[in-house]
Motif scaffolding. Structure first.
Motif, PDB file in Angstrom:
ATOM      1  N   SER A   1      44.241  46.867  41.822  1.00 30.95           N
ATOM      2  CA  SER A   1      43.613  46.986  40.525  1.00 30.95           C
ATOM      3  C   SER A   1      42.752  45.761  40.233  1.00 30.95           C
ATOM      4  CB  SER A   1      44.693  47.125  39.454  1.00 30.95           C
ATOM      5  OG  SER A   1      45.502  48.247  39.696  1.00 30.95           O
TER       6      SER A   1
ATOM      7  N   LEU B   1      42.420  44.580  37.223  1.00 25.68           N
ATOM      8  CA  LEU B   1      43.248  43.819  36.295  1.00 25.68           C
ATOM      9  C   LEU B   1      44.628  43.641  36.948  1.00 25.68           C
ATOM     10  CD1 LEU B   1      42.331  45.548  32.906  1.00 25.68           C
ATOM     11  CD2 LEU B   1      41.526  43.338  33.766  1.00 25.68           C
ATOM     12  N   THR B   2      45.092  42.404  36.982  1.00 31.06           N
ATOM     13  CA  THR B   2      46.323  42.092  37.704  1.00 31.06           C
ATOM     14  C   THR B   2      47.497  41.928  36.751  1.00 31.06           C
ATOM     15  OG1 THR B   2      45.053  40.984  39.440  1.00 31.06           O
ATOM     16  CG2 THR B   2      47.415  40.516  39.336  1.00 31.06           C
ATOM     17  N   GLN B   3      48.538  42.699  37.000  1.00 34.96           N
ATOM     18  CA  GLN B   3      49.776  42.621  36.226  1.00 34.96           C
ATOM     19  C   GLN B   3      50.944  42.394  37.182  1.00 34.96           C
ATOM     20  OE1 GLN B   3      48.711  46.590  33.712  1.00 34.96           O
ATOM     21  NE2 GLN B   3      50.670  45.646  33.190  1.00 34.96           N
TER      22      GLN B   3
ATOM     23  N   CYS C   1      48.163  39.931  32.061  1.00 41.69           N
ATOM     24  CA  CYS C   1      47.091  40.799  32.547  1.00 41.69           C
ATOM     25  C   CYS C   1      45.895  39.887  32.808  1.00 41.69           C
ATOM     26  CB  CYS C   1      46.768  41.851  31.501  1.00 41.69           C
ATOM     27  SG  CYS C   1      45.331  42.889  31.866  1.00 41.69           S
TER      28      CYS C   1
ATOM     29  N   GLY D   1      42.115  39.172  34.417  1.00 36.26           N
ATOM     30  CA  GLY D   1      40.875  39.830  34.812  1.00 36.26           C
ATOM     31  C   GLY D   1      39.852  38.848  35.333  1.00 36.26           C
TER      32      GLY D   1
ATOM     33  N   TYR E   1      50.712  49.193  30.706  1.00 36.21           N
ATOM     34  CA  TYR E   1      49.418  48.997  31.361  1.00 36.21           C
ATOM     35  C   TYR E   1      48.441  48.295  30.423  1.00 36.21           C
ATOM     36  CZ  TYR E   1      51.043  52.656  34.583  1.00 36.21           C
ATOM     37  OH  TYR E   1      51.753  53.398  35.501  1.00 36.21           O
TER      38      TYR E   1
ATOM     39  N   GLY F   1      45.160  47.878  34.564  1.00 32.36           N
ATOM     40  CA  GLY F   1      46.005  47.088  35.428  1.00 32.36           C
ATOM     41  C   GLY F   1      46.927  48.010  36.218  1.00 32.36           C
TER      42      GLY F   1
END
Lengths: 118, 110
Positions: free
Chosen positions: B2, B4-6, B22, B24, B88, B102
């Motif tokens: 993704s 966006l990183t979670q 989260c 970006g 999310y 994410g």
């Protein structure tokens, strides 16, 4: 009360086409932008595409560009997603969702499952 | 992977607090607001936080959001078993002209 109800999912063969629908109520549909978002079983959310309220603007994810048509019938408060040349990786629950006023996705349907398998 | 990183998962005991990050880039979250979505098991996603830190009516004040630069955070205080599910983050990517999510964070109440 806003309601979004998807229909039209099912099991389809690879290479074929499918159109899913989203019947809406309770929102000013003809001025509401709408999204399609999909979710592979057990995985995360993937945005598929968007169409503006007047259908004058639409955008699709790169992963489906050229195979997807998003349309709407404002006289029937209904949104459509047509996917052509279906692939097994298109197997997912497809959600219709409303474009919120604050760069968000505010209302979501319950989803319809599309399974691409021979 | 993704945009966006979670974190994949977070957990805490009932009544405790968890935070979900989260991350970006400048083209995502740099100039666009972030929103958060809650997906309880077997249900559709639901808007939880919009415009970085605003709660729609119906979102309890146990949930809070913040954003600084290209990073956002969702906080849940007074954790309840009913909060178990996936969360999310999402935002518009102006460079890709696409909405991005994410990968989702699974919240477990121990």
């Amino acid at each position: 009360q806003v309601q979004l109800v998807e229909s039209g999912g099912g099991v389809v063969q690879p290479g074929t086409s499918l159109r899913v629908s989203c019947q809406t109520s309770g929102l000013p549909f003809n001025s509401y932008g709408m999204h399609w978002v999909r979710q592979t079983p057990g995985k995360g959310l993937e945005w598929v595409g968007f169409i503006s309220g007047d259908a004058g603007k639409s955008q699709c994810a790169e992963s489906v560009k050229g195979r997807v048509i998003i349309s709407r019938d404002n006289s029937k408060n209904t949104l459509f997603l047509q996917i052509n040349t279906l692939r097994p990786e298109d197997t997912a629950v497809y959600y219709c969702a409303g474009d919120g006023a604050h760069r968000d996705i505010d209302y979501w349907g319950q989803g319809t499952l599309v399974t691409v398998s021979s | 992977q993704s945009v966006l990183t979670q974190p994949p998962s977070v957990s805490a005991a009932p009544g405790q607090k968890v935070t979900i990050s989260c991350s970006g880039s400048s083209s995502i979250l740099g100039n666009e607001p972030v929103s958060w979505y809650q997906q309880l098991p077997g249900t559709a996603p639901k808007l939880l936080i919009y415009e970085n830190d605003m709660r729609p009516s119906g979102t309890p004040d146990r949930f809070s959001g913040s954003k600084s630069g290209t990073a956002a955070t969702l906080g849940i205080t007074g954790l309840q078993t009913g909060d178990e599910g996936a969360y999310y983050c999402g935002a518009w990517d102006d460079s890709r002209r696409a909405w991005v999510f994410g990968g989702g964070t699974k919240v477990t109440v121990l």
